[in-house]
Scaffold this motif. Structure first.
Motif, PDB file in Angstrom:
ATOM      1  N   CYS A 229       0.795  -1.223   0.000  1.00  0.00           N
ATOM      2  CA  CYS A 229       0.000   0.000   0.000  1.00  0.00           C
ATOM      3  C   CYS A 229       0.830   1.276   0.000  1.00  0.00           C
ATOM      4  CB  CYS A 229      -0.967   0.024   1.180  1.00  0.00           C
ATOM      5  SG  CYS A 229      -0.174   0.129   2.802  1.00  0.00           S
ATOM      6  N   GLY A 230       2.111   1.176   0.361  1.00  0.00           N
ATOM      7  CA  GLY A 230       2.941   2.369   0.393  1.00  0.00           C
ATOM      8  C   GLY A 230       2.869   3.143   1.689  1.00  0.00           C
ATOM      9  N   LEU A 231       2.078   2.664   2.655  1.00  0.00           N
ATOM     10  CA  LEU A 231       2.041   3.287   3.978  1.00  0.00           C
ATOM     11  C   LEU A 231       3.122   2.690   4.871  1.00  0.00           C
ATOM     12  CD1 LEU A 231      -1.820   3.281   4.572  1.00  0.00           C
ATOM     13  CD2 LEU A 231      -0.395   5.296   4.131  1.00  0.00           C
ATOM     14  N   THR A 232       3.475   3.389   5.925  1.00  0.00           N
ATOM     15  CA  THR A 232       4.440   2.887   6.896  1.00  0.00           C
ATOM     16  C   THR A 232       3.784   2.841   8.273  1.00  0.00           C
ATOM     17  OG1 THR A 232       5.292   5.126   7.286  1.00  0.00           O
ATOM     18  CG2 THR A 232       6.399   3.815   5.592  1.00  0.00           C
ATOM     19  N   GLN A 233       4.488   2.270   9.227  1.00  0.00           N
ATOM     20  CA  GLN A 233       4.064   2.243  10.635  1.00  0.00           C
ATOM     21  C   GLN A 233       2.691   1.578  10.798  1.00  0.00           C
ATOM     22  OE1 GLN A 233       4.400   6.344  11.941  1.00  0.00           O
ATOM     23  NE2 GLN A 233       6.627   6.287  11.906  1.00  0.00           N
ATOM     24  N   LEU A 234       2.562   0.422  10.186  1.00  0.00           N
ATOM     25  CA  LEU A 234       1.305  -0.329  10.296  1.00  0.00           C
ATOM     26  C   LEU A 234       1.322  -1.346  11.436  1.00  0.00           C
ATOM     27  CD1 LEU A 234       0.322  -1.014   6.571  1.00  0.00           C
ATOM     28  CD2 LEU A 234      -0.306   0.905   8.051  1.00  0.00           C
TER      29      LEU A 234
END
Length: 375
Positions: A229-234
Motif C-alpha cells: 500500500c505504500g504506507l508505513t508504521q502499520l
C-alpha cells in the motif's frame, strides 16, 4: 520483523498455495467482475490492458466487455492509489483507498518534487484549488493541466505542477481511457465529479483494510502490507487485530498474520499454468516475494522500469510471454526461463489457447510459438 516466539512455520510452497488461492489463481473463480475487483483490492493498471488479462487468468467465463462496461458506467475506475501507481478499483475503493494511502506514496512523491525546487514560489493550496477548478469544469489531460497552471506560475517546472496536482487531488482517469478496444488519452477529473453522490467521501478504515489485504494476499507480514500500500508504521494496526488473527512464521522467523477462516491449501495442491500481465499485483504486493518468484528469476521479469508479461508454472514465475497483434494474425510467443517437459508444454499450450480465445480479436487467427529465452 524477526521474532523469537515460536509460531507454526509455513514453507515458501505453503505460502505460495495460500496466496494463489486468495488471488483466484489455483482455480478460476465464479465471482462477478466487480466483486473480483473488490476482493483483489484493485488491479494494477499502469497500462490499459493488464486489468483485463489479470481477470482473464482468474475468472470463469470472463469477457473483456464485462470490465469495460463497468468502467463506462463508473462502477469501476482508473486512479492513482497504492505506491502512487494507477490501479483499477471499484468506485467505493477508488475513493476510500485513495484517501487512506494519501499520507504514503502520494505525499512522499509530492515532497520529492518540492525538494527539487520545481515548485519554488508555488502556493500548494492555491495550486490545488486552481487545478480542481480546471478539471471539474472539464477533464484535462496532464499536458493541458500543465499549460493552464503555467499561466499562473510561469517560472515553475511544468512537470512538477501537474504531478503536484495529481498528488494533492484525487483524480480519476475518465473514459474512454481504459475501455476495451477503444483508445483515449489520459484525461483527469476529481472523484467528486466522476462519482457524484453515488459514492460517499469516506476514508477506508485501516483495520478493515488490513483484514481485506490478508484475505487477498495473506498470510503476510506487516512489511508485506506496507510494501503493497505504500504506507508505513502499520505495526499498531496488526497488534490491535492480533487477537482476531492467526499468527505463523516463515522459515526465517518473520511473523505472518492471517485470517482464521482463510484458505491455506496443502502445499501439494496442483497449481495450473497462468498467463499474467505486466505489473500483476501477485508479483508486487509482498516485501518478500520468494513465495512466487525465486531469487534467481526476480530480475528476469523487469528491464529498467518496465515489467514484462509473465507466466506461472507450478505456481511460481517460470517465464515470459509476448504478444504480437496485426489485423491478419495474433502470435503469442512463450519464453520459458528453463527447459520444460512435454506435460508442462501441453498445459501451457492449453492455457495459452484459452487466453487467446477469451482476449483475442474475434475472427482473427492466432498461433502459439515457443522460443528460447533471451540472455
Amino acid at each position: 520483523m524477526v521474532t523469537t516466539t515460536k509460531h507454526p512455520v509455513l514453507s515458501p510452497r505453503a505460502l505460495n498455495r495460500a496466496t494463489l488461492d486468495r488471488q483466484l489463481l489455483l482455480r478460476r473463480s465464479p465471482l462477478g467482475v466487480e466483486d473480483a475487483v473488490a476482493h483483489l483490492l484493485g488491479l494494477q493498471a499502469q497500462n490499459t490492458k493488464p486489468p483485463y488479462y489479470a481477470l482473464a487468468a482468474r475468472l470463469e467465463g470472463f469477457r473483456p466487455e464485462q470490465l469495460s462496461t463497468l468502467m463506462e458506467s463508473r462502477a469501476v475506475a482508473r486512479i492513482v492509489t497504492m505506491r502512487s501507481t494507477v490501479h483499477t478499483h471499484t468506485a467505493r475503493d477508488a475513493v476510500a483507498l485513495r484517501r487512506l494511502v494519501q499520507p504514503g506514496a502520494p505525499d512522499r512523491e509530492l515532497a520529492v518534487f518540492v525538494g527539487r525546487k520545481g515548485l519554488d514560489g508555488v502556493d500548494l493550496e492555491r495550486l490545488a484549488a486552481r487545478s480542481r477548478e480546471l478539471v471539474e469544469e472539464r477533464p484535462h489531460t496532464p499536458k493541458q493541466l500543465r499549460e493552464e497552471l503555467l499561466q499562473e506560475w510561469p517560472d515553475a517546472d511544468p512537470l512538477s505542477l501537474s504531478v503536484a496536482a495529481r498528488c494533492i487531488l484525487h483524480l480519476v482517469q475518465v473514459t474512454p481511457r481504459g475501455l476495451w478496444g477503444r483508445g483515449g488519452q489520459v484525461a483527469l477529473t476529481t472523484t467528486d465529479v466522476w462519482f457524484g453522490d453515488a459514492v460517499p467521501a469516506e476514508t477506508a478504515d485501516l483495520d478493515e483494510t488490513v483484514l481485506r489485504y490478508l484475505g487477498a494476499f495473506g498470510p503476510a507480514s506487516v512489511k508485506d502490507m506496507q510494501t503493497w500500500c505504500g504506507l508505513t508504521q502499520l505495526r499498531a494496526a496488526f497488534e490491535r487485530l492480533r487477537p482476531r488473527l492467526l499468527v505463523f512464521q516463515d522459515e526465517r522467523g518473520t511473523e505472518l498474520f492471517d485470517l482464521p477462516d482463510a484458505p491455506r491449501p496443502d502445499e501439494d495442491t496442483p497449481a495450473p499454468p497462468r498467463f499474467l500481465p505486466e505489473f500483476d499485483n501477485l508479483l508486487l504486493s509482498h516485501a518478500d516475494r520468494t513465495r512466487v518468484v525465486t531469487p534467481e528469476n526476480r530480475s528476469r521479469s523487469w528491464k529498467g522500469n518496465q515489467a514484462f508479461r509473465v507466466f506461472l508454472l507450478d505456481g511460481v514465475l517460470a517465464g515470459l510471454w509476448h504478444l504480437e497483434e496485426t489485423k491478419e494474425r495474433v502470435t503469442m510467443a512463450i519464453e520459458p526461463f528453463e527447459a520444460i517437459d512435454r506435460r508442462q508444454r501441453e498445459e501451457l499450450l492449453a492455457e495459452a489457447e484459452r487466453t487467446l480465445e477469451v482476449m483475442g480479436p474475434q475472427g482473427v487467427p492466432y498461433e502459439i510459438v515457443f522460443r528460447a529465452p533471451e540472455r
